[in-house]
Design an enzyme around this catalytic site. Structure first.
Site: not given
Ligand code: CP
Ligand code: NVA
Length: 311
Positions: A103, A129, A132, A226, A266, A294
């Site tokens: 990340r 991402h 995700q 988001d 998310c 996930r």
């Protein structure tokens, strides 16, 4: 065979993505301890240059459930804080570990880590991402199947409402032509993905843009949103709150969506900003399944990258 990475949605063909998602379904259905020795003796590094709850825990637990050893490293407490170059970190980690989930901020840093001789997974960057979104596609197909429809995401209408310049929206944009669904990006002026990324997807006929949240939701099978200010944009939070006034995903927006539409986020969410509490906690919300998935999807992804098949 050359090692494979998963840095962006298109690092997998559609057939490979279907294979990984099928594998995730199988893993989700099995008892937790069933694959506890599959990756015995291996180690996977999870390197975090930004905060994380879901990504960290789902990777760490998933790695352990497959019998491998998770090594979680964050900036503070590692030599990254002292500025050790990513390319050096990558080479060293690859001497100990069999894969790296990373990340980070820039794509340049991600690509530097991907120089490692072991598979590298993008665990979120400023520009995408993908783990995700791959997992969200699994959640959508799971929700459809639960409603008796096994036809999958292809041909569906997926809306992304809010900050479409975010890593999340940009991975959705990449996913639309690959998976063959229609993506509607709804954002105020100045908050769309970079023009070249939009044009590439638009040329495939799989994306429409709008600057009206209700128009964005119209007829959608899935409504996504988001945060308005992503990690690293904290200094812009106030300006963004003003720019996104009136953009909250709420009952009024959801009323425009298809009657069976599901809502995804998310997480973490800022209730009352990009989504209201009622919608996040409401009957259309799939956010808790989304968070759980996930784990299953990343386990499948790691097995695929490591070339390990289930017996
Ligand atoms: N959705 C997600 O990646 O959450 P974290 O930032 O908590 O990992
Ligand atoms: N766009 C958000 C996603 C968090 C999982 C961020 O980058 O902060």
């Amino acid at each position: 065979m050359a090692k494979r990475d998963y840095l962006k949605m298109t690092d997998m063909t559609l057939a490979e993505a279907h294979r990984v998602l099928r594998l995730a379904t199988r893993l989700k259905e099995e008892p937790k301890g069933r694959r506890a020795t599959l990756l015995a003796g291996r180690s996977v590094a999870v390197v975090l240059e930004k905060a994380s709850t879901r990504t960290r825990v789902s990777f760490e637990v998933g790695i352990a459930q497959l019998g491998a050893h998770p090594v979680v490293l964050s900036t503070q407490g590692s030599q990254l804080a002292r500025g050790e170059p990513i390319r050096d970190t990558a080479r060293v980690l690859a001497r100990y570990c069999d894969a790296i989930a990373f990340r980070t901020s820039t794509t340049a840093r991600l690509l530097e880590m991907a120089q490692a001789s072991v598979p590298v997974i993008n665990a979120l960057s400023d520009d995408g991402h993908p783990v995700q979104v791959l997992s969200d596609i699994f959640t959508i197909e799971e929700a459809l199947a639960a409603a008796g429809d096994r036809s999958g995401i292809a041909g569906r209408r997926v809306a992304f409402i809010g900050d479409c310049s975010s890593n999340m929206a940009r991975s959705w944009l990449e996913a639309a032509p690959l998976f063959g669904f229609h993506l509607v990006l709804a954002a105020p002026k100045g908050y769309m993905p970079p023009a070249d990324e939009v044009e590439r997807a638009r040329a495939t006929g799989h994306v429409t843009l709008t600057s009206d949240p209700r128009e964005g939701a119209a007829g959608a099978d899935v409504v996504n949103t988001d945060v308005w200010a992503s990690m690293g944009q904290e200094g812009e939070a106030e300006r963004r709150r003003a720019a996104f006034a009136g953009w909250t995903v709420n009952a009024g927006v959801m009323q425009k969506a298809a009657p069976h539409a599901v809502v995804l986020h998310c997480l973490p969410a800022h209730r009352g900003e990009e989504i209201d509490d009622e919608t996040l906690e409401g009957p259309r919300s799939r956010v808790w399944d989304q968070a759980e998935n996930r784990l299953h999807v990343q386990k499948a992804l790691m097995l695929w990258l490591l070339g390990v098949e289930l017996a």
